[in-house]
Design a protein around this motif. Structure first.
Motif, mmCIF file in Angstrom:
data_model
loop_
_atom_site.group_PDB
_atom_site.id
_atom_site.type_symbol
_atom_site.label_atom_id
_atom_site.label_comp_id
_atom_site.label_asym_id
_atom_site.label_seq_id
_atom_site.Cartn_x
_atom_site.Cartn_y
_atom_site.Cartn_z
ATOM 1 N N ARG A 231 -1.606 94.015 43.234
ATOM 2 C CA ARG A 231 -2.139 93.646 41.690
ATOM 3 C C ARG A 231 -1.074 92.294 41.325
ATOM 4 O O ARG A 231 0.047 92.385 41.624
ATOM 5 N N LEU A 232 -1.611 91.245 40.518
ATOM 6 C CA LEU A 232 -0.658 90.273 40.091
ATOM 7 C C LEU A 232 -1.297 89.982 38.753
ATOM 8 O O LEU A 232 -2.336 89.271 38.425
ATOM 9 N N PRO A 233 -0.479 90.622 37.528
ATOM 10 C CA PRO A 233 -0.790 90.144 36.432
ATOM 11 C C PRO A 233 -0.638 88.614 35.908
ATOM 12 O O PRO A 233 0.497 88.292 36.277
ATOM 13 N N VAL A 234 -1.480 87.724 35.621
ATOM 14 C CA VAL A 234 -1.262 86.439 35.268
ATOM 15 C C VAL A 234 -0.301 86.264 34.264
ATOM 16 O O VAL A 234 -1.065 86.696 32.893
ATOM 17 N N GLN A 235 0.620 85.428 34.218
ATOM 18 C CA GLN A 235 1.672 85.283 33.175
ATOM 19 C C GLN A 235 1.468 83.839 32.561
ATOM 20 O O GLN A 235 1.707 83.745 31.503
ATOM 21 N N ALA A 256 2.732 92.999 40.825
ATOM 22 C CA ALA A 256 3.216 94.389 40.242
ATOM 23 C C ALA A 256 3.028 95.336 41.384
ATOM 24 O O ALA A 256 3.760 96.224 41.410
ATOM 25 N N ALA A 257 2.398 95.040 42.538
ATOM 26 C CA ALA A 257 2.231 96.084 43.592
ATOM 27 C C ALA A 257 1.477 95.359 44.747
ATOM 28 O O ALA A 257 0.806 94.227 44.503
ATOM 29 N N GLY A 258 1.764 95.809 45.801
ATOM 30 C CA GLY A 258 1.352 95.266 47.073
ATOM 31 C C GLY A 258 1.731 94.083 47.452
ATOM 32 O O GLY A 258 2.677 93.501 47.166
ATOM 33 N N ILE A 312 -5.396 89.650 38.632
ATOM 34 C CA ILE A 312 -5.930 89.194 40.228
ATOM 35 C C ILE A 312 -5.655 90.450 41.166
ATOM 36 O O ILE A 312 -4.479 90.746 41.321
ATOM 37 N N VAL A 313 -6.858 90.656 41.798
ATOM 38 C CA VAL A 313 -6.744 91.854 42.782
ATOM 39 C C VAL A 313 -7.673 91.499 44.041
ATOM 40 O O VAL A 313 -8.197 90.592 43.989
ATOM 41 N N PRO A 314 -7.366 92.199 44.987
ATOM 42 C CA PRO A 314 -8.136 92.094 46.248
ATOM 43 C C PRO A 314 -9.797 92.394 45.837
ATOM 44 O O PRO A 314 -9.980 93.259 45.199
ATOM 45 N N ALA A 315 -10.548 91.524 46.322
ATOM 46 C CA ALA A 315 -12.194 91.780 46.203
ATOM 47 C C ALA A 315 -12.458 93.168 46.326
ATOM 48 O O ALA A 315 -13.322 93.788 45.768
#
Length: 444
Positions: A231-235, A256-258, A312-315
């Motif tokens: 997980r990537l929260p866009v800043q 945030a994770a992975g 942004i997350v894996p599809a």
């Protein structure tokens, strides 16, 4: 490009842990003893503590002063703020959060334990398990802290009697197990004297377990990326507009994770649009893989609409988006949280309007019973809530991700943090609630 394997990352020996307990149970003294006896205190720090202690007429250094850094804390003799300390032994590095014990500052315990992999809960051997002990155990369970240490302190004041320790350990372990705490390790200690903190006690030959430091050094800590949801929260969206990089468009944030890798197929939420990672920049250098908690910039194959607050997350591993969140919360503000309360919900880097649609239950700490539909939560209450958001949020359950499964509720009038929430967490299944329409401009 640089690479790192999951095995290399798993070798990282860092433990984040927090201390908790009632007022005067000896948390700061325990932390000071850990730092002192593990030789993690600088000479000038120890000299300052000795000087202040002598000024108070004390014959020995008050090791609690190593963590009680605020003037108000020293004057009152209590811990108020979360005190973070960093130290290391030859076997492991540590980030420690010494949290307040007073019920008024329970919110600080939530902050300190939210990123912890282990929590040390202290109990005064003379008093046993009290309400604040139960509250801290409940918070540790809600925050899914995987390891809990029960440190029965001040054993010197009960003549180091084994039955006293055994009774407290049995009561606490039964309570924590009912809460769902996966592991409890009970250790009898005297932080003031040093028994079983760093060195084994000569006064408790009936105890054959580890010291506090030995347990901290050897408790397993998992960094297995294969079990994490990336997980990537866009800043921030980076568009330098420079001649050297005329077409550069990057999406920056802290993972945030992975982990993310060049070539990954990703999806952007809540829009649901998909593309491919073509590059990853870390500290100005290209890499082919990055992992939590690194701050990175992702470069994508397609020019799609992405802004701050998107995720942004894996599809193939995208969480569902929803406007109805059911969660367990710890209310941390003096102002009560009520049904119909207008709030802002901050989830990752996204903040949207929301309404508290229902409060199905409040947890009673004494017997873990649920008070149905209390209508409000007051300071330090733990309860179940249903929240309707103005915009869809891509929320994991807290069981899947402590970062993207958590949120805070904010007072929109002054920015005060009201509540810390865990999506999907529950001590029992709440009653279903009717989806009522609000009629004053916050109708979602």
């Amino acid at each position: 490009m640089s690479t790192i394997t999951t095995e290399e990352l798993s070798a990282t020996t860092l433990l984040r842990f927090a201390t908790a307990g009632s007022v005067d149970d000896g948390k700061s003294t325990l932390v000071g003893r850990l730092l002192h006896d593990s030789k993690s205190v600088l000479a000038d720090q120890l000299e300052a503590v000795e000087r202040v202690s002598a000024g108070r007429g004390q014959d020995t250094p008050d090791l609690a002063l190593l963590t009680d850094g605020l003037r108000a804390e020293r004057e009152q003799g209590i811990t108020i703020d979360v005190a973070y300390r960093y130290f290391a032994t030859p076997r492991r590095r540590f980030i420690l959060a010494d949290t307040p014990g007073h019920v008024q500052y329970t919110r600080n315990m939530v902050t300190g334990a939210s990123t912890a992999e282990l929590t040390v809960i202290l109990v005064d051997a003379r008093n046993g398990v009290v309400e604040q002990t139960r509250r801290h155990a409940a918070i540790a369970a809600l925050l899914r802290v995987p390891h809990v240490v029960l440190a029965v302190n001040k054993m010197d004041l009960v003549d180091y009697r084994e039955p006293v320790f055994a009774a407290i350990a049995e009561e606490f372990t039964a309570y924590a197990t009912e809460l769902g705490v996966p592991e409890v390790t009970a250790i009898p200690i005297s932080a003031l004297v040093g028994d079983n903190v760093v060195e084994p006690s000569a006064h408790m030959d009936w105890y054959g377990g580890p010291t506090v430091l030995e347990h901290l050094e050897t408790v397993p800590v998992s960094h297995d990326l294969t079990r994490c949801h990336a997980r990537l929260p866009v800043q921030y969206v980076i568009r330098p507009q420079s001649p050297e990089h005329p077409d550069y468009r990057g999406y920056a944030g802290q993972i945030a994770a992975g982990a993310f890798r060049v070539g990954d197929e990703i999806t952007v939420l809540p829009s649901g649009r998909s593309t491919t990672v073509t590059g990853i920049d870390l500290l100005g250098e290209p890499v082919d893989v990055a992992w939590t908690p690194q701050s990175v910039t992702l470069l994508l194959a397609d020019d799609i609409d992405i802004s701050r607050g998107d995720l942004i997350v894996p599809a193939e591993d995208a969480p569902a988006t929803t406007q109805d969140l059911e969660a367990t919360v710890c209310h941390v503000a003096d102002e009560p949280l009520t049904v119909g309360h207008r709030v802002l919900i901050k989830h990752g880097t996204r903040t949207v309007k929301a309404i508290v649609k229902d409060i199905p239950s409040r947890l009673t700490l004494d017997d873990l019973s649920l008070h149905p539909h209390p209508g409000r939560l007051t300071a330090n209450d733990i309860g179940r809530v249903v929240i309707r958001t103005a915009e869809p949020l891509p929320a994991d359950t807290y069981a899947d991700s402590r970062r993207t499964g958590s949120f805070i509720l904010i007072d929109p009038s002054d920015g005060t943090t009201l509540t810390a929430g865990m999506v999907g967490e529950s001590f029992a299944s709440p009653d279903p609630v009717d989806d009522e329409t609000d009629d004053d401009g916050w109708d979602f």
